[in-house]
Motif scaffolding. Sequence first.
Motif, short mmCIF file in Angstrom:
data_model
loop_
_atom_site.label_atom_id
_atom_site.label_comp_id
_atom_site.label_asym_id
_atom_site.label_seq_id
_atom_site.Cartn_x
_atom_site.Cartn_y
_atom_site.Cartn_z
N TRP A 498 6.73 19.71 -10.13
CA TRP A 498 7.99 18.96 -10.19
C TRP A 498 8.29 18.29 -8.86
O TRP A 498 8.72 17.15 -8.82
CB TRP A 498 9.13 19.90 -10.59
CG TRP A 498 9.02 20.35 -12.00
CD1 TRP A 498 8.42 19.69 -13.02
CD2 TRP A 498 9.50 21.59 -12.55
NE1 TRP A 498 8.48 20.42 -14.17
CE2 TRP A 498 9.14 21.59 -13.92
CE3 TRP A 498 10.18 22.68 -12.03
CZ2 TRP A 498 9.44 22.64 -14.76
CZ3 TRP A 498 10.51 23.71 -12.88
CH2 TRP A 498 10.14 23.70 -14.23
N PHE A 499 8.05 19.02 -7.81
CA PHE A 499 8.28 18.46 -6.49
C PHE A 499 7.42 17.20 -6.32
O PHE A 499 7.89 16.15 -5.87
CB PHE A 499 7.93 19.49 -5.42
CG PHE A 499 8.04 18.97 -4.03
CD1 PHE A 499 9.28 18.86 -3.42
CD2 PHE A 499 6.91 18.58 -3.32
CE1 PHE A 499 9.39 18.38 -2.14
CE2 PHE A 499 7.02 18.10 -2.04
CZ PHE A 499 8.27 17.99 -1.45
N ARG A 504 6.60 11.49 -6.31
CA ARG A 504 5.80 10.36 -6.78
C ARG A 504 6.67 9.31 -7.46
O ARG A 504 6.56 8.13 -7.22
CB ARG A 504 4.72 10.88 -7.74
CG ARG A 504 3.40 10.17 -7.56
CD ARG A 504 2.36 10.79 -8.46
NE ARG A 504 1.87 12.06 -7.96
CZ ARG A 504 1.64 13.12 -8.74
NH1 ARG A 504 1.88 13.08 -10.04
NH2 ARG A 504 1.17 14.22 -8.21
N LYS A 505 7.53 9.78 -8.35
CA LYS A 505 8.29 8.83 -9.18
C LYS A 505 9.58 8.34 -8.51
O LYS A 505 9.57 7.29 -7.89
CB LYS A 505 8.54 9.42 -10.58
CG LYS A 505 7.26 9.71 -11.34
CD LYS A 505 6.58 8.42 -11.79
CE LYS A 505 5.09 8.61 -12.08
NZ LYS A 505 4.77 9.21 -13.34
N PRO A 506 10.67 9.07 -8.58
CA PRO A 506 11.93 8.50 -8.07
C PRO A 506 11.89 8.17 -6.58
O PRO A 506 12.23 7.06 -6.18
CB PRO A 506 12.96 9.62 -8.32
CG PRO A 506 12.33 10.57 -9.25
CD PRO A 506 10.86 10.43 -9.08
N VAL A 507 11.40 9.10 -5.79
CA VAL A 507 11.41 8.86 -4.34
C VAL A 507 10.51 7.69 -3.99
O VAL A 507 10.88 6.78 -3.24
CB VAL A 507 10.97 10.13 -3.58
CG1 VAL A 507 10.85 9.82 -2.10
CG2 VAL A 507 11.95 11.25 -3.82
N GLU A 512 9.64 2.08 -2.58
CA GLU A 512 8.98 0.80 -2.79
C GLU A 512 10.01 -0.34 -2.85
O GLU A 512 9.82 -1.42 -2.30
CB GLU A 512 8.21 0.87 -4.10
CG GLU A 512 7.03 -0.09 -4.14
CD GLU A 512 6.13 0.28 -5.29
OE1 GLU A 512 5.82 -0.60 -6.10
OE2 GLU A 512 5.77 1.47 -5.38
N TRP A 513 11.09 -0.04 -3.53
CA TRP A 513 12.14 -1.04 -3.71
C TRP A 513 12.71 -1.46 -2.34
O TRP A 513 12.82 -2.63 -2.02
CB TRP A 513 13.23 -0.42 -4.59
CG TRP A 513 14.36 -1.34 -4.91
CD1 TRP A 513 14.33 -2.41 -5.76
CD2 TRP A 513 15.68 -1.25 -4.39
NE1 TRP A 513 15.54 -3.00 -5.81
CE2 TRP A 513 16.40 -2.32 -4.97
CE3 TRP A 513 16.33 -0.40 -3.49
CZ2 TRP A 513 17.75 -2.54 -4.68
CZ3 TRP A 513 17.67 -0.62 -3.20
CH2 TRP A 513 18.37 -1.67 -3.79
#
Lengths: 588, 82
Positions: A498-499, A504-507, A512-513
Amino acid sequence: MTSSIFMHPATMFIIGALLLPLAKKFKVQKIWLVLIPLVAFIQIQYLPESFGKVEWLGFELQFGRVDKLTMVFLHVFTLMALIGSIFGLHVKESGQHIAAWLYVAGSLGTTLAGDYLTVFIFWELMAFASVFLIWYRKRKKSIDAGYRYLLVHTFGGLILLGGIFLRYQNVGDLTFELISVDNATLADYLIMIGFMLNAAVPPIHAWLPDAYPEATVTGAVFMCAFTTKTAVYVLARGFAGFQVLAIMGAIMTLYGVAYAVIENDARRILAYHIVSQVGYMVCAVGIGTEMAINGASAHAYAHILYKALLFMGIGSVLEMTGRSKLSELGGLYKYMPYTMIFTVIGGIAISGFPLTSGFISKSMIIAAAGNNHQLIIMGMLLLAAVGTFLSVGIKLPYYVFFGPKDSGLTPKEAPWNMQVAMGMAAFMCFFLGFYPDYLYDMLPYAVSYHPYTSYHLAETFHILGFTGLGFYLMVKYLKPHDVSNLDLDWFYRRGADWFMWVARKPVSATNEWVSNIYQSVGLRLTMALARAVSWFDWEGIDWALDGSARGVVKGGEQVRQFQTGKLQHYIGAAVALLFIVLIVVVLV
Amino acid sequence: MIVNFLTYLRERPGLLKWSFLAYLAFALVFDFFADRHHAHFWGDHLVGFWAVFGLVGCLAMIVLCKGLSHVWLERDKDHYDK
């Protein structure tokens, strides 16, 4: 005179390990592998009561403190190092032997330590050396398990260190002595939790059945002996009489054995069963009476030998067939009869058959619980004895060597050195059973307990016989399946996933944004600004300061050559430095 | 030699069964003559108490653990790799 002929046993193993590549070069590795543990085993008799006191940064360190409690553990640790080294004689890679010996050295150093700092140093040496015994198996699963093992032990080490610091702040003294229950503070409980992690007390036990089955064949033999039993020693030294340990220990005995009943991998069964057996010792430490501490020490001694014997037997099967799952084995008694006999001896010894070492050690703890009127705990320990015979005494040898069906494997018998090592351990199992006074005389307190009473024999006959009957009736239901069972390592294995997912995903998406915006808008601006500042710095300031910036750049380039950026180089250098410091400190 | 002997026994499950039952009978008879001076609690005074304890404990443990494994704990062996 004695002072001139002894050497700290840990130093002996460290030097032995460092010189091992040299021994290999001169083709005497095998002799060396027997010689060092043998000398260590003999010379522990000559250790003075106190040695190696050093003043270091205002701390009083003590590398050697020898009393009867220390001696029992030293005796069995060095004996086990000898047996384990003989078992691994055929292994050509020096690295494995070096890791094993440094691990032994860590364990001996902890046992001899007279203060918490020394305990901590050797404690960490144990964790870092033993992880290599897992990694040397070189499979992806082992590498992963090794990292988890290391992380969990680092975590435990930090708790221990936190406790040590707090204790120093509270009492200003780091001597490693018995802590009284009434005066125990948060610091002491943190230290206890650090110790309990290595003793594999649930809920912080999952590292053990996770890592041990993934270790090398010889590595597992070492690992099953040292980490948990060193933890039992430090608990007995520091925390005897803590009721919480008695309760946790009794739970441990049942927890471990329950998983041993359902597991499929033979080495995982044995690993879970360590949890159960160490439970007896932790429980005895918690009971804390003289008889219980005797029982814990005696059981540690006996347990190390028969559990190593079982790991050697199953390890031999794994070495010769490449398999360790019960569902893939069976009928091997025809091809590996000696291994079978040795494994069965380990199995009956662990189950506490009369005339074996388990009979004279385990019963001491159970009797200590009874004498202390802790009947529920006594009942739990006896129930765990039932499960022990069921899972390790019958199920394991039955499905590996006999079984309802033959596996079709036709392996050769294990190499001679493995058989010699197994023979030595098997001999000790019977020797202690026939002649318990050999062990009883070594125990910390005078022993008034007699294992061979008619009632104890009757009780044992019944428990073993009728557990056997239970197995006979339910054998179809016990058929092993090729599955694994969830345990509490789920929390950190899934937790890590999960970490990683969050990372990987939200952070990562947010990152990137932000960096997209930055690239399109901010970057040009920043670059222009940077150029301006850089020009000013290079030409303006450096000119004013006599060219030192150019000098630093040049020097940095040279330093960069040393820093390879490879993690293993850093760790290697750090460890080497640590050893040099240790050797200097211990020798001087 | 050992191998032949074990194979001989393995082919005769009846013999094994009866010698095992004979052993159980012996254990029960032995209990009548055991000295009970160091009894820790009431169960120690009952003949055959530990026989019942062993059998019931063993059966309960098998049913409970295997049951738990089947309904809850059991996973594929590469569960964590998925």
